[in-house]
Every structure is written in structure tokens, then in C-alpha cells.
Design an enzyme around this catalytic site. Structure first.
Site, short mmCIF file in Angstrom:
data_model
loop_
_atom_site.label_atom_id
_atom_site.label_comp_id
_atom_site.label_asym_id
_atom_site.label_seq_id
_atom_site.Cartn_x
_atom_site.Cartn_y
_atom_site.Cartn_z
CD GLU A 1 10.81 -15.88 0.10
OE1 GLU A 1 11.40 -15.00 -0.56
OE2 GLU A 1 10.37 -15.69 1.25
CB CYS B 1 3.38 -7.31 2.30
SG CYS B 1 2.29 -7.45 3.73
CG PHE C 1 -2.35 -10.61 3.64
CD1 PHE C 1 -1.48 -11.65 3.84
CD2 PHE C 1 -2.84 -9.95 4.75
CE1 PHE C 1 -1.09 -12.03 5.12
CE2 PHE C 1 -2.46 -10.31 6.04
CZ PHE C 1 -1.58 -11.36 6.22
CG HIS D 1 5.97 -7.86 7.14
ND1 HIS D 1 6.26 -7.06 6.07
CD2 HIS D 1 5.09 -8.80 6.67
CE1 HIS D 1 5.61 -7.49 5.01
NE2 HIS D 1 4.90 -8.54 5.36
CE LYS E 1 8.92 -8.82 5.21
NZ LYS E 1 9.56 -9.07 3.90
#
Length: 416
Positions: A316, A165, A403, A342, A337
Site C-alpha cells: 500500500e 473488508c 480478500f 480490523h 487499525k
């Protein structure tokens, strides 16, 4: 060696909430949700039956039918968004030195639909290998920038970055550094993805990564909300024209913003889960600020990765509080998002575009669908909840994580 300055001179967007740059921006500031029941295939038996699909898109409005059949959907999306960005930049394609124009693109997966179709067709047969000669050229992730360069004759660097991503954020940072070092005058960068497929939805459902709020798709993507239950899969493309500042100035180009820094890091922690204390995220934001020569207090706005997952959102925001200290409460933080879902490898591109347009218009798009306060999130943080907020923004940051622990961060500044 003195590094060249790099600016944004063109934007193209094909998203679940708008099929052009302007439609996308209008969708963002009005808090439009792109989530709806899946139309690409029959999802009745899937745990998640909705996604953020691109809507009202007819590829033959943009690409010749014969050529379109040679492209996976992720390449089609790339072509459409990049064409809009090139037109928006008003580049004179006959006058520029095409050896100094590159295409650096991002895709986390590539031609998943093509791969799925070819394998299913083989499995339905008698074992005789009958595959389309277009199978591999349609599927491979690097074919999108290849198609863009072939159409326009761009002969500079041409490749795809793959970091899940974070892919298109990585592509922008590579493009930034290539121009900074004087290797190119112009680079078309960004990313595209088209993973709303049987394989894509099934795979992410098996990981328990996606929301299953089938009774209310439009409210399913809810970053920072206490009742968030996973991300919503999206698709589309974002394209950005990066150009050396003096080159842009000499031709009288409109300049949206300056790209002043890029940071990279790794969580080195887990295949899919973020580090609970956000250590890799702390590192990437610090790296980006250092690369830009800025202090934390110089930043006004952060478009977070903010996927609407229970672990990721908290990690985050903890990292933001650690990096920015007392200034964190002065930031406008959001997650677009919540509206687009996403877009995987295209997420960094369309979220960078949201940050650039926020700089231009002085408006922070909202984080929609927030209903319930999460006690694990600092209540003093301004998460720009449910309604856009006006603000004179000088510097905007865009975070994107993938990921494998891949982290990328890009900083944009209002041009002096």
C-alpha cells in the site's frame, strides 16, 4: 446531467475503543488500544487468544430484549450505530419523505455467530434437524439494513454490499452515487461485523493471517513496524448519514464534510495476498482522484488500509508513493487499525468516520505501537507514528481493501 453534491450530516460509532462517536474519537486521538484477551468464548487453545472486542455493551440498554433475540450481534451493532447517527443528524423523521431515504450497508460475513451456534447445536444432537426459525433471518448479511429500515420506515433503496473488508466502503460509494444521481435525499450507510467467534478466530488463524502476540495484545496491531506479524480481529459498527447538500442546507443541518469521490478497482492477482507492487491500489486511488476531479497535490491525509500484515503494508505504501510522487512526503498517513484492530466489513465505515472527524478537528490520529523501522518502507513518509498530529486538513482519503482483490477508496473534503 449535473450531479448532486453529497455531504455527511450524522455519525454513529460502536467500536473497540469507544461505544459512541465521541468516545471513539477520544480513543483515537489518545492512541488507545482496543486489543485485550477474548471474553466472548474460551480461547485458551487458539493460536491467537486476543481481539479488539466491543466493551461494556449491553444490548438491552438500546433494543428491547425480545427484539434483540431475533438479531445476530452484527445486526444489533448496526442498529445501535445507525440510531446514534440518525439522532446526530437531527433528521425530522416525521417530516422527511421516507420513500427518498435509503439504507445501504456493508458486511463482509454477516451472522457468523448465529451460523456457528446453529450448526454446533445440530452436530451435538442425534441427527434430527432442529433449527431455530430465526436461523436464516438472523444470519443473512442483508438483514442489518432491513432491520434499520423496518424500525424507521425508510422505503428507499435497501441492501447490503459484500466485498470482504471493503464492504462498507463499497456501501458508502453506492450511497454517494445514488444521491448524486438524484434517486434519494438521504441514505444511512456504513457497516457492521461481529466475527470474534470460534469460527472466525479459528478460520483466520488457519490462514496465518492474525498476530499471535498473546503476551502483549495491546501492542499486537503495529502497522508499518518491522516486527508486525498479522492483523488483530475487531468488531463493531460505523454509521454515516449521507445527504444531498441542498436538502441538508434547507433544514439547517450540521455538515461534517462533503463526500467528493469514490473509486473502485480489483487486484486480479490472488485470493488473499495483495499485488506486491500494489497495482490495484494504485488504480483505485487514481480512480478516486479522477472521480473527485482532484490532483494528488490536493490531498492532505490518507487513512490507510494498514492492517499490520507483512505484505499488505508495504504494497500500500509503495502504491501511495507511485500515485502521489514527491507529494507523498507531505501527506499525513496513518492506520487507525493500530487501535481498533480490523473490523472486516465494518472497517471502511469506522475509518471513514476517523477521516471525517480528523477534518473537523484538525487532528490526525496516530499509528500506535511503532517501535522498529522497516527498511522496506520509505523513511520520508510521515506515518503519524505513536502520537496524534495537528494539521489543517482540507481533503482526506480513506483506503479499504478486501480478500479477493477488492479495493475501495473514498475522498472527503472540508465543506466550503
Amino acid at each position: 446531467m449535473e450531479l448532486k453534491r453529497v455531504v455527511v450530516t450524522g455519525i454513529g460509532a460502536l467500536t473497540p475503543i469507544g461505544n459512541t462517536k465521541d468516545e471513539y474519537w477520544n480513543g483515537l486521538v489518545n492512541g488507545k488500544s482496543g486489543a485485550a484477551p477474548i471474553t466472548h468464548f474460551d480461547a485458551e487453545k487458539f493460536k491467537t487468544q486476543f481481539a479488539c472486542e466491543v466493551k461494556n455493551f449491553n444490548v438491552t440498554d438500546f433494543i428491547d430484549r425480545k427484539l434483540a433475540r431475533q438479531m445476530d450481534k452484527f445486526s444489533q451493532y448496526a442498529m445501535v450505530a445507525s440510531d446514534e447517527a440518525i439522532a446526530d443528524s437531527k433528521l425530522d423523521l416525521e417530516a422527511i419523505n421516507k420513500y427518498r431515504v435509503g439504507v445501504i450497508w456493508g458486511a463482509g460475513i454477516g451472522g457468523l455467530e448465529t451460523f456457528q451456534e446453529e450448526v454446533l447445536n445440530y452436530a451435538a444432537g442425534d441427527g434430527t434437524p432442529r433449527f431455530s426459525p430465526r436461523f436464516i433471518p438472523k444470519m443473512i448479511a442483508d438483514i442489518a439494513p432491513g432491520n434499520i429500515s423496518i424500525k424507521h420506515g425508510f422505503m428507499g433503496p435497501n441492501y447490503t454490499t459484500v466485498s470482504a473488508c471493503a464492504s462498507s466502503a463499497n456501501s458508502m460509494i453506492d450511497a454517494l452515487n445514488t444521491i448524486r444521481l438524484g434517486h434519494c435525499d438521504v441514505i444511512i450507510t456504513g457497516g457492521s461485523e461481529a466475527a470474534v467467534t470460534i469460527a472466525g478466530m479459528g478460520g483466520f488463524n488457519a490462514m496465518h493471517a492474525m498476530s499471535t502476540r498473546n503476551d502483549s495484545p495491546e501492542t499486537a496491531s503495529r502497522p508499518f513496524d518491522a516486527n508486525r506479524d498479522g492483523f488483530v480481529l475487531g468488531e463493531g459498527a460505523g454509521a454515516i448519514i449521507l445527504e444531498e447538500y441542498e436538502h441538508a442546507k434547507a433544514r439547517g443541518a450540521k455538515i461534517y464534510a462533503e463526500v467528493i469521490g469514490g473509486g473502485l478497482s480489483s487486484d486480479a492477482y490472488h485470493m488473499t495476498a495483495p499485488h506486491p507492487d500494489g497495482k490495484g491500489v494504485v488504480a483505485v486511488m487514481k480512480n478516486c482522484l479522477e472521480n473527485a476531479g482532484l490532483n494528488p497535490e490536493d490531498v492532505d491525509h490518507i487513512n490507510t488500509h494498514g492492517t499490520s500484515t507483512p505484505l499488505g503494508d508495504v504494497a500500500e505504501l509503495k502504491a501511495i508513493s507511485e500515485v502521489f510522487g514527491s507529494h507523498a512526503k507531505n501527506l499525513n498517513i496513518n492506520s487507525t487499525k493500530s487501535m481498533t484492530g480490523h473490523l472486516l466489513g465494518a472497517a471502511g465505515a469506522i475509518e471513514a468516520i476517523a477521516s471525517i472527524l480528523a477534518l473537523e478537528h484538525g487532528i490526525i490520529p496516530p499509528t500506535i505501537n511503532h517501535e522498529t523501522v522497516d527498511e522496506n518502507i520509505d523513511p520520508e513518509l510521515n506515518l503519524t507514528l505513536n502520537k496524534a498530529q495537528k494539521r489543517d486538513i482540507k481533503v482526506a482519503m480513506s483506503n479499504t481493501f478486501g480478500f479477493g482483490g477488492h479495493n475501495a477508496c473514498v475522498l472527503f473534503k472540508k465543506i466550503d
